[in-house]
Design an enzyme around this catalytic site. Structure first.
Site, PDB file in Angstrom:
ATOM      1  N   ASP A   1     -96.525  45.105  57.676  1.00  0.00           N
ATOM      2  CA  ASP A   1     -97.054  46.106  56.747  1.00  0.00           C
ATOM      3  C   ASP A   1     -98.285  46.813  57.308  1.00  0.00           C
ATOM      4  O   ASP A   1     -98.844  47.695  56.669  1.00  0.00           O
ATOM      5  CB  ASP A   1     -97.406  45.426  55.411  1.00  0.00           C
ATOM      6  CG  ASP A   1     -97.649  46.420  54.285  1.00  0.00           C
ATOM      7  OD1 ASP A   1     -96.939  47.431  54.218  1.00  0.00           O
ATOM      8  OD2 ASP A   1     -98.572  46.186  53.471  1.00  0.00           O
TER       9      ASP A   1
ATOM     10  N   SER B   1     -97.975  51.225  49.730  1.00  0.00           N
ATOM     11  CA  SER B   1     -96.602  50.744  49.900  1.00  0.00           C
ATOM     12  C   SER B   1     -95.920  50.651  48.538  1.00  0.00           C
ATOM     13  O   SER B   1     -96.502  50.151  47.572  1.00  0.00           O
ATOM     14  CB  SER B   1     -96.594  49.362  50.567  1.00  0.00           C
ATOM     15  OG  SER B   1     -97.264  49.385  51.802  1.00  0.00           O
TER      16      SER B   1
ATOM     17  N   GLN C   1     -89.523  50.681  54.985  1.00  0.00           N
ATOM     18  CA  GLN C   1     -90.490  50.801  53.896  1.00  0.00           C
ATOM     19  C   GLN C   1     -90.552  52.235  53.397  1.00  0.00           C
ATOM     20  O   GLN C   1     -90.490  53.185  54.178  1.00  0.00           O
ATOM     21  CB  GLN C   1     -91.889  50.384  54.364  1.00  0.00           C
ATOM     22  CG  GLN C   1     -92.954  50.450  53.279  1.00  0.00           C
ATOM     23  CD  GLN C   1     -94.325  50.031  53.787  1.00  0.00           C
ATOM     24  OE1 GLN C   1     -95.079  50.860  54.260  1.00  0.00           O
ATOM     25  NE2 GLN C   1     -94.631  48.741  53.698  1.00  0.00           N
TER      26      GLN C   1
END
Length: 291
Positions: free
Chosen positions: A204, A228, A278
């Protein structure tokens, strides 16, 4: 305690009831919990309820609310299936009585099968020929405002070595591609779940930034609100997160204040060990409102 020890402590969740765990937080430069931390802790919570002969092969998660870095996170694990080959779990992360995150995870009993990969990893310099992200930050520390300066220049649990890094404080438009070498800064235990959790944590870091590259913007320059929204990881092969891994990212599209990015993780032998995807919020900020 080293930064890596601290990360491993974050992953050592406290069992407080059957399939219920509590995890502490590690503050970064924001009052919000880092998304990679929640991904990693949710993976560990689910993995602690699964037979040892099964490893996680996929994780699909949604970030529902920003996590409060001042409050521990409770992880509730729901058992959806325990089959002959596959095990499925759902994890809900809770703070202040509300879900802030949920994820579905699937675990597979090891078995032989077909084996191939379509693409070779990108041709990049070896890790020893690349400057670490921390050293890059130290070189321009006088340009970095606090508290971000402390976060970017302090000891880290993971050594990121970006290939051809963009300047996050003076971004220029470029192709929506990025790559970085990464590995834990010390030895990890042999438990595969820990190696997967460390990679989930790292996955991430910087992925959403790839969606901003063609626009000459950065999560640090104040021109966008970024967060996110979801995150998916597929683990294809066993690996060690304390050995060098190449994380190649690209962002094929951004639209409607959302950006979509993908990542491919290969080991030093060129084996594809994990894939990542993502979508995130990349909302332009009105300069007049920032004034």
């Amino acid at each position: 305690m080293t930064a890596l020890d601290d990360l491993l402590d974050l992953l050592d969740l406290e069992p407080i009831e059957v399939r219920i765990f509590r995890g502490r937080n590690r503050p970064l430069a924001s009052p919000r919990v880092f998304g990679g931390q929640v991904l990693a802790q949710a993976l560990v919570a689910a993995g602690r309820t699964v037979d040892a002969d099964r490893r996680c092969h996929s994780l699909h998660a949604y970030f529902i609310l920003p996590g409060d870095v001042e409050v521990p996170i409770v992880y509730e694990v729901e058992s959806l299936r325990d089959g002959g080959s596959f095990t499925t779990r759902r994890v809900t992360a809770i703070q202040h009585g509300r879900p802030i995150f949920n994820a579905s995870l699937s675990f597979h009993r090891d078995e032989p099968g077909l084996d191939h990969q379509a693409d070779a990893p990108p041709d990049v310099p070896a890790p020893d020929a690349v400057t670490s992200e921390r050293d890059l930050a130290l070189a321009v520390a006088d340009r970095i405002p606090e508290p971000l300066r402390t976060v970017l220049t302090r000891e880290r649990p993971i050594d990121f070595r970006p290939i051809d890094p963009a300047d996050p404080f003076r971004p220029q438009p470029r192709e929506p591609r990025a790559a970085t070498w990464l590995r834990a800064t010390g030895d990890l235990p042999d438990d595969l779940l820990i190696h997967q959790a460390v990679l989930a944590y790292a996955s991430d870091w910087g992925l959403l930034s790839a969606t901003l590259l063609p626009h000459g913007r950065s999560v640090f320059d104040g021109t966008v609100q970024a967060a996110s929204l979801d995150h998916a990881i597929w683990f294809h092969r066993e690996f060690r997160a304390d050995a060098w891994l190449l994380y190649a990212m690209d962002a094929p599209t951004a639209a409607g204040a959302r950006g979509f990015a993908r990542g491919a993780v290969t080991d030093a032998d060129g084996r594809l060990v994990a894939s990542v995807a993502q979508e995130g919020l990349v909302r332009p900020v009105d300069p007049s409102r920032r004034a």
